[in-house]
Design a protein around this motif. Structure first.
Motif, PDB file in Angstrom:
ATOM      1  N   ALA A 126       0.825  -1.203   0.000  1.00 15.98           N
ATOM      2  CA  ALA A 126       0.000   0.000   0.000  1.00 15.98           C
ATOM      3  C   ALA A 126       0.864   1.260   0.000  1.00 15.98           C
ATOM      4  CB  ALA A 126      -0.928   0.005   1.219  1.00 15.98           C
ATOM      5  N   TYR A 127       2.064   1.159   0.567  1.00 12.09           N
ATOM      6  CA  TYR A 127       2.941   2.319   0.709  1.00 12.09           C
ATOM      7  C   TYR A 127       4.324   2.007   0.137  1.00 12.09           C
ATOM      8  CZ  TYR A 127      -0.440   4.427   3.915  1.00 12.09           C
ATOM      9  OH  TYR A 127      -1.570   4.977   4.470  1.00 12.09           O
ATOM     10  N   THR A 155      -7.604  13.417  -4.005  1.00  8.86           N
ATOM     11  CA  THR A 155      -6.339  13.235  -4.701  1.00  8.86           C
ATOM     12  C   THR A 155      -5.771  11.841  -4.462  1.00  8.86           C
ATOM     13  OG1 THR A 155      -5.260  14.277  -2.802  1.00  8.86           O
ATOM     14  CG2 THR A 155      -5.772  15.687  -4.692  1.00  8.86           C
ATOM     15  N   SER A 156      -4.763  11.489  -5.211  1.00  7.54           N
ATOM     16  CA  SER A 156      -4.216  10.127  -5.181  1.00  7.54           C
ATOM     17  C   SER A 156      -3.276   9.922  -4.003  1.00  7.54           C
ATOM     18  CB  SER A 156      -3.469   9.851  -6.489  1.00  7.54           C
ATOM     19  OG  SER A 156      -2.844   8.581  -6.454  1.00  7.54           O
ATOM     20  N   LYS A 157      -3.564   8.915  -3.200  1.00  8.83           N
ATOM     21  CA  LYS A 157      -2.720   8.555  -2.054  1.00  8.83           C
ATOM     22  C   LYS A 157      -1.808   7.384  -2.358  1.00  8.83           C
ATOM     23  CE  LYS A 157      -3.005   7.063   2.788  1.00  8.83           C
ATOM     24  NZ  LYS A 157      -3.905   6.695   3.903  1.00  8.83           N
ATOM     25  N   TYR A 158      -2.178   6.528  -3.295  1.00  7.82           N
ATOM     26  CA  TYR A 158      -1.460   5.279  -3.542  1.00  7.82           C
ATOM     27  C   TYR A 158      -0.900   5.220  -4.960  1.00  7.82           C
ATOM     28  CZ  TYR A 158      -4.214   4.000   0.585  1.00  7.82           C
ATOM     29  OH  TYR A 158      -4.810   3.978   1.834  1.00  7.82           O
ATOM     30  N   PRO A 174       1.441   8.608  -3.188  1.00  7.28           N
ATOM     31  CA  PRO A 174       1.044   9.995  -2.927  1.00  7.28           C
ATOM     32  C   PRO A 174       1.434  10.926  -4.074  1.00  7.28           C
ATOM     33  CG  PRO A 174       3.005   9.435  -1.667  1.00  7.28           C
ATOM     34  CD  PRO A 174       2.519   8.158  -2.280  1.00  7.28           C
ATOM     35  N   SER A 175       0.452  11.601  -4.640  1.00  2.36           N
ATOM     36  CA  SER A 175       0.731  12.570  -5.698  1.00  2.36           C
ATOM     37  C   SER A 175       1.214  13.879  -5.079  1.00  2.36           C
ATOM     38  CB  SER A 175      -0.527  12.829  -6.522  1.00  2.36           C
ATOM     39  OG  SER A 175      -1.510  13.483  -5.729  1.00  2.36           O
ATOM     40  N   ALA A 176       1.709  14.775  -5.928  1.00  5.26           N
ATOM     41  CA  ALA A 176       2.114  16.096  -5.444  1.00  5.26           C
ATOM     42  C   ALA A 176       0.922  16.821  -4.829  1.00  5.26           C
ATOM     43  CB  ALA A 176       2.713  16.911  -6.590  1.00  5.26           C
ATOM     44  N   ALA A 177      -0.248  16.704  -5.460  1.00  3.86           N
ATOM     45  CA  ALA A 177      -1.441  17.361  -4.940  1.00  3.86           C
ATOM     46  C   ALA A 177      -1.802  16.818  -3.560  1.00  3.86           C
ATOM     47  CB  ALA A 177      -2.611  17.172  -5.908  1.00  3.86           C
ATOM     48  N   TYR A 178      -1.760  15.507  -3.421  1.00 11.80           N
ATOM     49  CA  TYR A 178      -2.068  14.876  -2.130  1.00 11.80           C
ATOM     50  C   TYR A 178      -1.082  15.333  -1.056  1.00 11.80           C
ATOM     51  CZ  TYR A 178      -2.238  11.167   1.394  1.00 11.80           C
ATOM     52  OH  TYR A 178      -2.312  10.475   2.576  1.00 11.80           O
ATOM     53  N   GLY A 179       0.198  15.306  -1.368  1.00 16.47           N
ATOM     54  CA  GLY A 179       1.201  15.699  -0.389  1.00 16.47           C
ATOM     55  C   GLY A 179       1.051  17.143   0.039  1.00 16.47           C
ATOM     56  N   LEU A 180       0.784  18.039  -0.904  1.00 19.89           N
ATOM     57  CA  LEU A 180       0.690  19.458  -0.586  1.00 19.89           C
ATOM     58  C   LEU A 180      -0.517  19.775   0.288  1.00 19.89           C
ATOM     59  CD1 LEU A 180       1.744  20.940  -4.022  1.00 19.89           C
ATOM     60  CD2 LEU A 180       2.955  21.275  -1.859  1.00 19.89           C
ATOM     61  N   ILE A 181      -1.685  19.240  -0.046  1.00 22.16           N
ATOM     62  CA  ILE A 181      -2.871  19.590   0.722  1.00 22.16           C
ATOM     63  C   ILE A 181      -2.822  18.966   2.123  1.00 22.16           C
ATOM     64  CG2 ILE A 181      -4.255  17.684  -0.229  1.00 22.16           C
ATOM     65  CD1 ILE A 181      -5.469  21.186   0.887  1.00 22.16           C
ATOM     66  N   THR A 182      -2.345  17.736   2.230  1.00 22.65           N
ATOM     67  CA  THR A 182      -2.319  17.105   3.548  1.00 22.65           C
ATOM     68  C   THR A 182      -1.239  17.724   4.441  1.00 22.65           C
ATOM     69  OG1 THR A 182      -0.919  15.329   2.629  1.00 22.65           O
ATOM     70  CG2 THR A 182      -3.297  14.912   2.789  1.00 22.65           C
ATOM     71  N   LEU A 183      -0.063  17.975   3.900  1.00 21.87           N
ATOM     72  CA  LEU A 183       0.982  18.598   4.713  1.00 21.87           C
ATOM     73  C   LEU A 183       0.627  20.038   5.061  1.00 21.87           C
ATOM     74  CD1 LEU A 183       4.250  17.214   3.063  1.00 21.87           C
ATOM     75  CD2 LEU A 183       3.195  16.523   5.231  1.00 21.87           C
ATOM     76  N   GLY A 184      -0.012  20.738   4.140  1.00 20.67           N
ATOM     77  CA  GLY A 184      -0.447  22.100   4.443  1.00 20.67           C
ATOM     78  C   GLY A 184      -1.415  22.131   5.605  1.00 20.67           C
TER      79      GLY A 184
END
Length: 410
Positions: free
Chosen positions: A210-211, A284-287, A289-299
């Motif tokens: 998964a990761y 956004t895509s977690k599997y 992690p896309s750039a979009a996923y990383g940016l919104i979750t880390l933000g």
């Protein structure tokens, strides 16, 4: 002799007034970090409780945009904060250890042993707890473990260069996904573990990745590389934390809003209502992690970190307990949630055998019509947390009162 530029002075970070002092590894303890880690532990317990208790956990995508169920969507989506936050804070914690005076050799030794220990736990205690049967499940603990092993050598490089490398990996990991795992033949399981999620057969049994480690390594490196920018002797540099959070969310809004190529593999489209259109944007895509996923979750995680830095009442104190015992709590909650599902199932007439190999072979549970609606999931989550918290509180006291070396690995 002065320390090299990439090695913070041992006196740069000191225990923050009113905090828990220092971690067992010697780094300064920052209450807001413990509270944030505790918050995402609680959300993660919700996510995994839903896996074991919700009636459609094995038959429907909770993030489907045509489900018409916003509660289900949000219950799943909010838990997207968990993995990136854990991974980012793992990297940040390594920087704090180095900034608190741990020598490069000591830090490398700790990261190697800690990383190997996490990987062992992932493929034994954790996998068995999720499935109640043997299989190999490469989840977030695997990704963190390999990230720490790699950081055992990489931490000798300047933090800024590692932050830049982490950003490159996060933005460019789609290149890895373009290489099919089947192209590697007998090495397919290895490539999956490193780059592409999915199932594979191995000599040790069925493997579900998964990761994949490399995409998540980017977030580990970001956490480590930004450590000096976000923290100092007083704790958090709150203004920088907020600016970084705002920058992540702004870049997400621009890139996702324009559906930039490579930003996320799933472009959003207008839905039947404004609410579901918003859901489409944030879905956004977690599997991996896309750039979009990383940016919104880390933000969002950094916004929470800044907020928790000023949140001092009892709820935050409870979150800090969970955060200070995060690995112990993680290990216990899996067996607790799965065991509670088995107990409730047996009490309502579902054979206990249906709860064995729950995830690798859920067909028996599906055939039994097992599961509850949203209320049942949230009640089960409350029960799990009510049992879990006293255990975490007890272990937190054990760690404070005893200095046994092995406790540092839990």
């Amino acid at each position: 002799m002065n320390a090299p530029p990439e090695t913070p002075s041992p006196v740069e970070l000191r225990p923050v007034p009113g905090s828990g002092g220092r971690t067992r590894s010697g780094s300064a303890r920052i209450d807001a970090i413990d509270a944030l880690r505790g918050l995402v532990i609680a959300l993660m317990v919700l996510d995994h409780t839903r896996d074991f208790f919700h009636r459609t956990a094995f038959t429907a995508d909770p993030l489907a945009l045509d489900s018409g169920d916003p509660v289900l969507f949000l219950t799943r989506w909010i838990t997207h904060l968990c993995a990136p936050t854990f991974v980012f804070l793992a990297g940040l914690s390594v920087w704090l250890q180095k900034a608190s005076g741990k020598t490069p050799a000591e830090l490398s030794r700790f990261l190697l042993t800690r990383g190997l220990w996490l990987i062992i736990l992932e493929f034994t205690v954790i996998g068995l707890g999720f499935n109640f049967g043997w299989w190999l499940f490469a989840q977030v603990i695997w990704a963190i473990g390999l990230g720490l092993i790699l950081l055992a050598g990489l931490h000798r490089l300047p933090p800024f260069s590692l932050a830049a490398l982490g950003l490159v990996i996060l933005v460019g990991q789609g290149v890895l996904a373009s290489v099919p795992a089947t192209a590697f033949g007998v090495a397919e399981p290895l490539w999956r573990m490193l780059a592409i999620p999915g199932p594979a057969s191995t000599a040790l049994g069925f493997l579900l990745v998964a990761y994949p480690a490399i995409p998540w390594l980017g977030i580990v490196l970001l956490g480590y590389g930004l450590g000096g920018a976000l923290t100092d002797a007083r704790g958090l540099k709150k203004r920088r934390v907020l600016l970084t959070a705002g920058g992540c969310i702004l870049v997400f809004a621009i890139g996702r809003g324009l559906n930039l190529d490579g930003f996320d593999p799933r472009p959003w489209t207008v839905q039947d209502s404004p609410l579901w259109t918003l859901f489409a944007v944030i879905n956004t895509s977690k599997y991996p992690p896309s750039a979009a996923y990383g940016l919104i979750t880390l933000g969002l995680a950094l916004l929470l970190l800044a907020g928790l830095d000023r949140w001092g009442h009892r709820v935050a104190a409870g979150l800090r307990v969970l955060g200070r015992t995060s690995l112990f709590t993680y290990l216990i909650h899996i067996w607790l949630a799965h065991g509670l599902a088995l107990a409730v199932g047996v009490a309502t007439g579902v054979p206990a055998s249906a709860f064995l190999n729950t995830i690798s072979d859920p067909g028996r549970l599906i055939a039994q019509g097992w599961g509850f609606g949203h209320l049942g999931v949230y009640v089960a989550w409350a029960v799990v947390m009510a049992i879990l918290f006293p255990l975490s509180l007890w272990f937190d006291r054990v760690k404070r009162d005893r200095r046994d070396r092995w406790l540092g690995y839990l």
